[in-house]
Scaffold this motif. Sequence first.
Motif, mmCIF file in Angstrom:
data_model
loop_
_atom_site.group_PDB
_atom_site.id
_atom_site.type_symbol
_atom_site.label_atom_id
_atom_site.label_comp_id
_atom_site.label_asym_id
_atom_site.label_seq_id
_atom_site.Cartn_x
_atom_site.Cartn_y
_atom_site.Cartn_z
ATOM 1 N N VAL A 1 -2.723 -1.351 -10.806
ATOM 2 C CA VAL A 1 -3.048 -1.172 -9.398
ATOM 3 C C VAL A 1 -4.521 -0.812 -9.228
ATOM 4 N N VAL A 2 -5.004 -0.955 -7.996
ATOM 5 C CA VAL A 2 -6.339 -0.494 -7.630
ATOM 6 C C VAL A 2 -6.162 0.479 -6.477
ATOM 7 N N ALA A 3 -6.753 1.652 -6.599
ATOM 8 C CA ALA A 3 -6.664 2.672 -5.560
ATOM 9 C C ALA A 3 -8.014 2.767 -4.852
ATOM 10 N N ALA A 4 -8.002 3.033 -3.545
ATOM 11 C CA ALA A 4 -9.226 3.161 -2.751
ATOM 12 C C ALA A 4 -9.129 4.418 -1.894
ATOM 13 N N ARG A 5 -10.273 5.095 -1.748
ATOM 14 C CA ARG A 5 -10.309 6.300 -0.909
ATOM 15 C C ARG A 5 -11.678 6.426 -0.247
ATOM 16 N N ASP A 6 -11.757 7.263 0.746
ATOM 17 C CA ASP A 6 -13.004 7.565 1.454
ATOM 18 C C ASP A 6 -13.778 8.583 0.620
ATOM 19 N N SER A 7 -15.022 8.270 0.288
ATOM 20 C CA SER A 7 -15.800 9.184 -0.559
ATOM 21 C C SER A 7 -16.061 10.518 0.106
ATOM 22 N N THR B 1 0.857 -1.177 0.000
ATOM 23 C CA THR B 1 0.000 0.000 0.000
ATOM 24 C C THR B 1 0.890 1.222 0.000
ATOM 25 N N SER B 2 0.423 2.270 -0.637
ATOM 26 C CA SER B 2 1.163 3.528 -0.669
ATOM 27 C C SER B 2 0.191 4.643 -0.974
ATOM 28 N N THR B 3 0.691 5.858 -1.077
ATOM 29 C CA THR B 3 -0.168 6.975 -1.435
ATOM 30 C C THR B 3 -0.051 7.230 -2.930
ATOM 31 N N LEU B 4 -0.999 7.933 -3.459
ATOM 32 C CA LEU B 4 -1.066 8.215 -4.890
ATOM 33 C C LEU B 4 -0.856 9.706 -5.096
ATOM 34 N N GLY C 1 -8.243 13.405 0.422
ATOM 35 C CA GLY C 1 -7.492 12.809 1.521
ATOM 36 C C GLY C 1 -6.631 11.641 1.060
ATOM 37 N N PRO C 2 -6.206 10.825 2.011
ATOM 38 C CA PRO C 2 -5.317 9.699 1.709
ATOM 39 C C PRO C 2 -5.942 8.695 0.743
ATOM 40 N N VAL C 3 -5.100 8.073 -0.036
ATOM 41 C CA VAL C 3 -5.511 7.034 -0.982
ATOM 42 C C VAL C 3 -4.637 5.806 -0.723
ATOM 43 N N LEU C 4 -5.273 4.655 -0.607
ATOM 44 C CA LEU C 4 -4.540 3.401 -0.500
ATOM 45 C C LEU C 4 -4.403 2.809 -1.892
ATOM 46 N N VAL C 5 -3.214 2.327 -2.227
ATOM 47 C CA VAL C 5 -2.963 1.743 -3.537
ATOM 48 C C VAL C 5 -2.542 0.291 -3.334
#
Length: 69
Positions: free
Chosen positions: A36-42, A2-5, A47-51
């Motif tokens: 990759v697939v990135a996920a974030r809080d809607s 996981t990392s930031t985007l 804010g932060p993004v998990l990759v």
Amino acid sequence: MTSTLGVTARAARVWRRSSYSTATGNCVEVAAGDGVVAARDSKDPDGPVLVFSRARWAAVLPGWTEQVR
């Protein structure tokens, strides 16, 4: 992994909201690309993004969907 985007990569992605999202907007948005697939809080799109690698996302997703049901 996981990392930031980065900001440029974040803006270039098409984000999709979960079909399980609530009326209050409590949900996860995802975007796929570049292996990759990135996920974030809607509620916090800047804010932060998990990759995740696609393999890691495929391994994590079944556990999350079981918790929603």
